[in-house]
Design an enzyme around this catalytic site. Structure first.
Site, PDB file in Angstrom:
ATOM      1  N   ALA A  32       9.683 -15.731  12.487  1.00 48.17           N
ATOM      2  CA  ALA A  32       9.952 -16.676  13.578  1.00 48.17           C
ATOM      3  C   ALA A  32      11.368 -16.445  14.084  1.00 48.17           C
ATOM      4  O   ALA A  32      12.185 -17.357  14.166  1.00 48.17           O
ATOM      5  CB  ALA A  32       9.748 -18.121  13.123  1.00 48.17           C
ATOM      6  N   HIS A  34      14.901 -15.578  15.967  1.00 49.17           N
ATOM      7  CA  HIS A  34      15.638 -16.044  17.135  1.00 49.17           C
ATOM      8  C   HIS A  34      16.970 -15.301  17.180  1.00 49.17           C
ATOM      9  O   HIS A  34      17.220 -14.383  16.376  1.00 49.17           O
ATOM     10  CB  HIS A  34      15.838 -17.562  17.086  1.00 49.17           C
ATOM     11  N   HIS A  37      18.939 -14.720  13.924  1.00 47.85           N
ATOM     12  CA  HIS A  37      18.492 -13.577  13.119  1.00 47.85           C
ATOM     13  C   HIS A  37      18.938 -12.255  13.742  1.00 47.85           C
ATOM     14  O   HIS A  37      19.376 -11.334  13.045  1.00 47.85           O
ATOM     15  CB  HIS A  37      16.964 -13.562  13.008  1.00 47.85           C
ATOM     16  N   GLN A 148      25.820 -18.042   8.339  1.00 43.60           N
ATOM     17  CA  GLN A 148      26.644 -19.154   7.871  1.00 43.60           C
ATOM     18  C   GLN A 148      25.927 -20.497   8.025  1.00 43.60           C
ATOM     19  O   GLN A 148      26.245 -21.458   7.323  1.00 43.60           O
ATOM     20  CB  GLN A 148      27.966 -19.163   8.643  1.00 43.60           C
ATOM     21  N   VAL A 176      25.010 -19.020  15.150  1.00 43.51           N
ATOM     22  CA  VAL A 176      24.712 -18.809  16.567  1.00 43.51           C
ATOM     23  C   VAL A 176      24.127 -20.108  17.110  1.00 43.51           C
ATOM     24  O   VAL A 176      23.201 -20.674  16.530  1.00 43.51           O
ATOM     25  CB  VAL A 176      23.729 -17.643  16.760  1.00 43.51           C
ATOM     26  N   MET A 184      20.954 -22.606  16.086  1.00 36.57           N
ATOM     27  CA  MET A 184      19.626 -22.009  16.204  1.00 36.57           C
ATOM     28  C   MET A 184      18.905 -22.052  14.861  1.00 36.57           C
ATOM     29  O   MET A 184      19.485 -21.792  13.816  1.00 36.57           O
ATOM     30  CB  MET A 184      19.731 -20.571  16.701  1.00 36.57           C
ATOM     31  N   SER A 185      17.623 -22.394  14.919  1.00 32.80           N
ATOM     32  CA  SER A 185      16.797 -22.501  13.719  1.00 32.80           C
ATOM     33  C   SER A 185      15.349 -22.272  14.116  1.00 32.80           C
ATOM     34  O   SER A 185      14.918 -22.691  15.195  1.00 32.80           O
ATOM     35  CB  SER A 185      16.945 -23.890  13.087  1.00 32.80           C
ATOM     36  N   SER A 186      14.596 -21.637  13.232  1.00 37.18           N
ATOM     37  CA  SER A 186      13.171 -21.462  13.489  1.00 37.18           C
ATOM     38  C   SER A 186      12.467 -22.800  13.583  1.00 37.18           C
ATOM     39  O   SER A 186      11.437 -22.927  14.253  1.00 37.18           O
ATOM     40  CB  SER A 186      12.541 -20.614  12.378  1.00 37.18           C
TER      41      SER A 186
END
Length: 279
Positions: A32, A34, A37, A148, A176, A184-186
């Protein structure tokens, strides 16, 4: 770009690359993907000859009432992104490949694994350290890249690497964020439009902590009160934790003058999100 589904294939390919004297970078993921990653992939490409990315939704790091079954799985899209980024190989095993029938060995980093997310999610970090140690043994990378945003995970894995003498360098890359500050996170894709706005409470709280610290406040208790005040403005967001800790041990601290990790976790709707800031 090569795609491997078995441990034997991945081990053989990585051993051949190392035998050729090439520097191998590993980016472990659960898919997943983004921009967070992809920032790790780009950092690895800048420093290594070849980059391997693992895509594996690891069941042992999910609790019985967590989102393992619904965790987003976007393998084809992930592969297309990684191909465009110049990734050399993907390791995407099935659960049975990583945890064969009868497997009973786990890796546990005592102490640090029970703090922050480890306190909220018992057994979570045992699952993380077990699967990452497996990936390290399979690939034997020269460098491994982590974000991080998962600061507690970074602390746990860094101690594991030190304690077990893994011959690799941990590289930690900056968080990020979206343009409005959301990390940002899945799991962000779970959020409704309303929840997406509510989720900004986490980054706003950390921003207030940063402002207060920059103005000279060093009391962890007062900085935590500052963050909690921001959460109080959005009562539908339920705090899991707000903490000021040592970034290596994750132990609570009372004064931030020698540096600190400000970390927050909260539920927005049914989605648990985390964020942090290094002071």
């Amino acid at each position: 770009m090569l795609i491997f589904k078995t441990v034997r294939e991945a081990q053989s390919a990585c051993a051949q690359l190392r035998g050729e004297g090439r520097i191998l970078g590993l980016v472990p993921t659960m898919g997943a993907l983004h921009e967070g990653h992809l920032s790790l992939v780009r950092a690895a490409r800048a420093e290594c000859d070849v980059v391997a990315v693992s895509i594996f939704v690891n069941p042992t790091q999910f609790g019985p009432n967590e989102d393992f079954s619904k965790y987003p799985r976007t393998f084809d899209e992930d592969c297309a992104l990684l191909k465009r980024e110049g990734v050399h190989m993907i390791f995407a095993p099935m659960v049975e490949e990583m945890y064969p029938a009868g497997a009973t060995t786990f890796v546990n980093v005592e102490g640090v694994s029970e703090r922050l997310d480890g306190a909220s999610r018992p057994g979570h970090f045992r699952g993380v350290t077990t699967v990452v140690s497996k990936l390290f043994h399979i690939a034997v990378p020269h460098k491994a890249y982590f974000g991080q945003k998962d600061a507690a995970q970074v602390a746990v894995l860094s101690k594991m690497v030190r304690d077990l003498n893994f011959p690799l360098q941990m590289v930690v890359c900056p968080i990020v964020r979206e343009a409005d500050g959301l990390a940002m996170s899945s799991r962000n894709r779970y959020l409704s439009a309303r929840e997406r706005q509510q989720a900004l409470t986490l980054s706003r709280a950390l921003g207030k902590v940063k402002d207060a610290a920059s103005a000279g406040e060093s009391s962890a208790e007062k900085l935590i009160e500052t963050a909690r005040g921001v959460f109080a403005e959005e009562p539908e967001v339920r705090i899991d934790y707000v903490a000021l800790v040592n970034p290596e041990t994750l132990e609570d601290i009372s004064d931030t003058r020698n540096g600190a990790l400000a970390a927050v976790a909260a539920f927005v709707g049914n989605t648990r999100l985390i964020d942090n800031l290094l002071l």
